[in-house]
Design an enzyme around this catalytic site. Structure first.
Site, short mmCIF file in Angstrom:
data_model
loop_
_atom_site.label_atom_id
_atom_site.label_comp_id
_atom_site.label_asym_id
_atom_site.label_seq_id
_atom_site.Cartn_x
_atom_site.Cartn_y
_atom_site.Cartn_z
N GLU A 130 0.81 -1.23 0.00
CA GLU A 130 0.00 0.00 0.00
C GLU A 130 0.83 1.27 0.00
OE1 GLU A 130 -0.30 -2.45 2.26
OE2 GLU A 130 -2.30 -2.53 3.12
N ASP B 188 -2.09 -5.28 3.49
CA ASP B 188 -2.34 -5.69 4.87
C ASP B 188 -3.36 -6.82 4.93
OD1 ASP B 188 -0.59 -3.76 5.74
OD2 ASP B 188 -2.17 -2.27 6.09
N ASP C 8 -6.14 -7.53 6.49
CA ASP C 8 -7.42 -7.24 7.13
C ASP C 8 -8.40 -6.98 6.00
OD1 ASP C 8 -6.74 -4.73 6.19
OD2 ASP C 8 -6.44 -3.85 8.15
N GLU D 132 -9.69 -4.28 4.78
CA GLU D 132 -9.32 -3.20 3.88
C GLU D 132 -8.19 -3.63 2.96
OE1 GLU D 132 -10.76 0.61 2.99
OE2 GLU D 132 -11.33 -0.71 4.63
N TYR E 165 1.92 -5.43 12.99
CA TYR E 165 0.78 -4.72 12.41
C TYR E 165 -0.06 -4.07 13.49
CZ TYR E 165 -3.05 -3.79 9.18
OH TYR E 165 -4.00 -3.18 8.41
N HIS F 186 -3.82 -11.63 13.84
CA HIS F 186 -3.69 -12.78 14.74
C HIS F 186 -2.66 -12.59 15.84
CE1 HIS F 186 -6.31 -14.70 11.91
NE2 HIS F 186 -5.45 -14.49 10.94
N ARG G 166 -3.18 -2.71 13.38
CA ARG G 166 -4.65 -2.79 13.38
C ARG G 166 -5.04 -4.20 13.75
NH1 ARG G 166 -3.74 0.69 8.93
NH2 ARG G 166 -4.56 2.79 9.34
#
Length: 899
Positions: free
Chosen positions: A11, A97, A99, A101, A326, A373, A328
């Protein structure tokens, strides 16, 4: 992994640079710079689509809620670059990422880039950016998770439907530019509900007695304090015993008044105290779990004074540069690798006795914790200490890394151990008997506290006993009463939310997701629904109007439980248990089966009926005074009255603007009455302008005191008010007061702008008073004046001399500070008040805060300055506006079909 040239897409450029260091020359790592396509604004749709099923939302609500995606105009160059790189690639890795998004970004890249079917495409995921993690990720790739993409797309379409259906109602009935959001409106409601509690709160007074005690047998025995608990066998009331309406919640308690508490002190004077009980219990305190997104935001707010958005910005940088995992995540679990690293480092730094025999295992409280996780922790299989990174990280990045490191290490350390002693003392005399209590905790083994102690939000009522050490005592022992002091208190209203406590409230209710809290809180502040006062979040009056309309006409969609249920449904979609399109149909069109407890958003909007905008924007204050939210801000209104207080029939009501610095709970009847008294419709008459014959008055307005002329009104004049001549007005100078301003002063103000003189070429030089102070103007060339008095005294030669000097575009010569206020505890730099171009401001050399219009220099204290600087730091830098022009999209790309 096959040989050849490999394209890796992430990203962000920072993430691309870090990952690029860990891959060989055969890898090209490129950033998409976030999303490359999204739902367009309906006005940007191609002309042939605006009248079709996509025309209203860019979503076809009539045919399966199909979204229409377009490449963002700003990303067309980036997409072209990625396509060029893809032509020379033998493998494509989508490393966004892990997730919802990130999964959606990966899917959109696939749909837009359209790689050849023969090209291997791999979804590459990792939770930290280290060499080992990246190498492992290359060998453990997977396919795109269409369930996660479905959940993200459903959320995006939900937000579009709610915003575009409800916001137009707010525009018509509250104010243009207001908006509704699936989570932002509920977060705003939380803040408004808390302010309503504060507005309804009625303070109650109560007294208590504090005693100072010491042993008679030891001359130098340490004294300690104890608070009263019972008097004559009845428990003494504390603040917790009162409801918000000022009534007692428990009838069996005794409320001490000033008189009764002083009488009790007098009755007990000269008496000794007897130790009636001493009880000691083991004290154990366990470490907090490692950080999740929400707990990191809360702790960074408490300890570092960082806002949620700023915390996530700093954490993003740490993650992308390989310092933390990470950021988030709603999981508190640590990997076995991280547990070993934490235990090893704790042993090395603090000793083996500070590490328990078995590793600590933490479980998430949320049943829906599933997107990432592992908890937020330092990256790598061995952790770098803050000291080792002192040369690499600075400022907020260093402080946030240190916080994460300490929390992670402490989570695997031993419990803190100690002993808590509670002593009860009885004092009897003068026919009265009172029982006092004191507690103290002694930490005998610090355990994890040697590394880290979790912060706490301020509570409404503090602990009755602060942790303190008590002297040795035994039951039956006689103590000397050295002092008894009566002290009065008032109950306090519920505390306002801070960013930290609002994040906690959202998380506890299951509203939104931790990864969205920062943007949600930023949104409600950016749109003016919530204002900051220090660290407290204060709702604006416009927020009251918005929330009221939503509660009365969209109750289901702003309900706390329903919003939490929506998050659960999105999680079900992410797990593949529910189809996103089916859920959207139920949400928008309703479901007669009753599975979802609402009739559908579309049906609700279509059947709103009449909404009384005036009523929605009105809040009764009391005694006939009403606050109204108007086009230009909030104002109070009351029917006009004669000198006896009798309403004057047919007369226009008296109105007064409410200054922005008055919080809703501070607008009492008395405060509103004062505003109305200061803002009579006719103002304070100063006299008549001899030139025009018009009456001149002084008034207090929304932006401060000013003078104006009263133009005569002609009842026969049918000209619209907007086209009639405007009265001359002028703001008072800083040296003037509303109560003492004279007609002479007013006429001078109304004479501005003043023509100082005319140059030989015919160009006028005028003296004017502007937003940033007094200045000269010649054509388009403006020059600042040193004082407001120069507006009336400066001559043409003096003005020409100023224009003869080169225009200063940089800083002028440094001026001495107006006031020195000590040292800032955060920056450790001296705080001073300086006079700048835009007025006086507080600064520590790094952060600047402009003084407010009601600030008095002599009243500024060190505490006020520290709070203002901390508030400014928490806001962070103002976002830069993009100057790129957005061209309307012309071509749609394909939409997702779930396999």
């Amino acid at each position: 992994m096959a040989d050849g040239r490999h394209l890796v897409i992430v990203e962000s450029p920072a993430k691309a640079r870090t990952i690029g260091r860990y891959l060989g020359d055969d890898f090209v790592v490129e950033a998409s710079v976030g999303h490359i396509r999204d739902l367009p604004q309906p006005k940007d749709l191609p002309a042939d689509m605006k009248k079709g099923p996509f025309g209203r939302f860019a979503v076809d609500v009539e045919h399966g809620f199909e979204p229409y995606y377009v490449v963002d105009p700003d990303k067309k160059k980036k997409v072209a670059e990625l396509k060029r790189l893809l032509k020379d690639a033998d493998t494509l890795y989508l490393a966004t990422d892990e997730d919802r998004e990130g999964e959606a970004i990966a899917w959109h890249l696939m749909e837009t880039l359209k790689p050849k079917k023969s090209l291997p495409v791999h979804r590459m995921v990792f939770h930290e950016i280290t060499r080992e993690a990246i190498q492992n990720a290359l060998t453990q790739t997977r396919d795109i998770d269409t369930d996660l993409v479905d959940a993200q797309e459903t959320r995006r379409v939900l937000d579009r439907l709610v915003g575009y259906e409800v916001s137009p109602v707010l525009w018509r009935k509250v104010r243009q530019g207001t908006s509704a959001g699936r989570v932002q409106s509920v977060a705003t409601r939380l803040v408004v509900d808390r302010e309503r509690e504060r507005m309804a709160f009625v303070a109650s007074s109560y007294w208590d007695v504090t005693g100072t005690f010491a042993s008679r047998s030891e001359e130098e025995a340490p004294a300690f304090t104890a608070g009263i608990r019972t008097v004559d066998g009845s428990r003494v009331a504390t603040g917790r015993d009162f409801a918000d309406d000022g009534t007692l919640k428990t009838a069996s308690v005794t409320v001490l008044t000033e008189q009764s508490s002083r009488e009790l002190v007098e009755a007990l004077a000269g008496a000794d105290a007897t130790v009636t009980s001493v009880e000691s219990k083991p004290y154990t305190r366990r470490p907090a779990a490692p950080f999740t997104t929400s707990s990191l935001q809360q702790e960074a707010s408490r300890k570092l004074r960082l806002g949620a958005r700023e915390t996530m910005r700093v954490a993003q940088g740490l993650y992308e540069n390989g310092y933390i995992t990470y950021m988030r995540t709603d999981s508190v679990a640590l990997s076995q690798e991280a547990i070993r690293a934490s235990r090893s480092q704790a042993t090395e730094l603090y000793g083996a006795s500070y590490v328990p025999d078995k590793p600590r295992v933490y479980a998430s409280k949320s049943a829906n914790a599933q997107e990432a996780h592992e908890a937020i922790r330092p990256a790598g299989s061995t952790f770098r200490t803050p000291a080792q990174l002192a040369g690499e990280l600075q400022g907020e990045q260093f402080r946030l890394y240190e916080l994460i490191w300490k929390r992670t290490i402490a989570s695997q350390m031993a419990d803190a151990k100690g002993e808590t002693t509670t002593a009860q003392l009885t004092v009897a005399g003068g026919g009265r008997e009172a029982m006092f209590s004191a507690s103290g905790t002694v930490i005998t083994f610090r355990g994890f506290l040697a590394a880290y102690e979790e912060g706490r939000d301020a509570s409404r009522y503090g602990d009755d006993d602060a942790d303190k050490r008590l002297p040795q005592m035994r039951e039956g022992q006689t103590l000397e009463v050295r002092a008894l002091e009566a002290d009065g208190h008032e109950t306090t209203p519920p505390p306002r939310y801070t960013e930290a406590s609002l994040v906690r409230a959202l998380e506890e209710r299951g509203i939104g997701r931790p990864s969205t809290y920062a943007s949600t809180i930023s949104t409600i502040q950016d749109r003016g629904y919530v204002l900051r006062r220090g660290s407290a979040l204060v709702p604006s009056w416009i927020a009251f109007a918005v929330v009221r309309l939503l509660e009365e006409h969209f109750g289901t969609f702003i309900d706390y439980d329903f919003t939490a249920q929506m998050e659960g449904d999105l999680d079900r979609i992410a797990r593949g248990e529910l189809e996103g399109r089916d859920y959207l149909d139920t949400f928008y069109n309703g479901d007669g089966s009753g599975e979802v407890a609402h009739i559908g958003l579309h049906h609700t909007v279509e059947n709103l009926g009449d909404i009384d905008a005036r009523e929605i924007n009105s809040i009764p204050i009391g005694e006939g005074i009403t606050l109204r939210v108007g086009r230009y801000g909030a104002f109070v209104e009351r029917a006009a009255r004669d000198e006896d207080g009798t309403p004057i029939e047919g007369a226009d009501p008296v109105r007064a603007s409410v200054p922005d610095d008055i919080a809703p709970d501070e607008l009492t009847v008395a405060a509103a009455t004062e505003l109305l008294e200061r803002q009579k419709d006719d103002g304070r008459v100063l006299g008549t302008d001899p030139a025009s014959g018009h009456e001149i008055i002084a008034k207090d307005g929304r932006y401060g005191p000013y003078v104006t002329e009263v133009l005569p009104e002609d009842p026969e004049d049918k000209t619209p008010k907007s086209k009639r001549p405007k009265p001359r007005t002028g703001s008072l100078l800083k040296s003037m007061e509303l109560a003492t301003v004279t007609l002479e002063d007013a006429l001078k103000l109304l004479s501005l702008p003043r023509v100082v003189g005319t140059e030989e070429d015919g160009t006028e030089i005028t003296a004017q008073n502007g937003r940033y102070g007094p200045y000269l103007k010649k054509g388009t060339d403006s020059r600042s004046l040193e004082s407001e008095e120069q507006l009336f005294t400066i001559t043409l030669p003096e003005a020409q001399a100023i224009y003869a000097q080169p225009k200063q575009r940089g800083r002028a010569a440094a001026k001495p500070p107006l006031k020195e206020l000590g040292t800032d505890p955060t920056s450790e730099k001296p705080i001073v008040v300086k006079d700048g171009r835009f007025g006086a401001y507080i600064t520590d050399g790094t952060t600047n805060v402009t003084l407010r219009k009601d600030d008095v220099l002599d009243s500024l204290t060190h505490e006020i300055a520290v709070e203002r600087l901390a508030e400014k730091r928490a806001k962070g830098p103002a976002p830069k506006r993009s100057t790129a022009k957005r061209a309307p999209a012309k071509k749609a790309t394909s939409t997702r079909k779930k396999s």
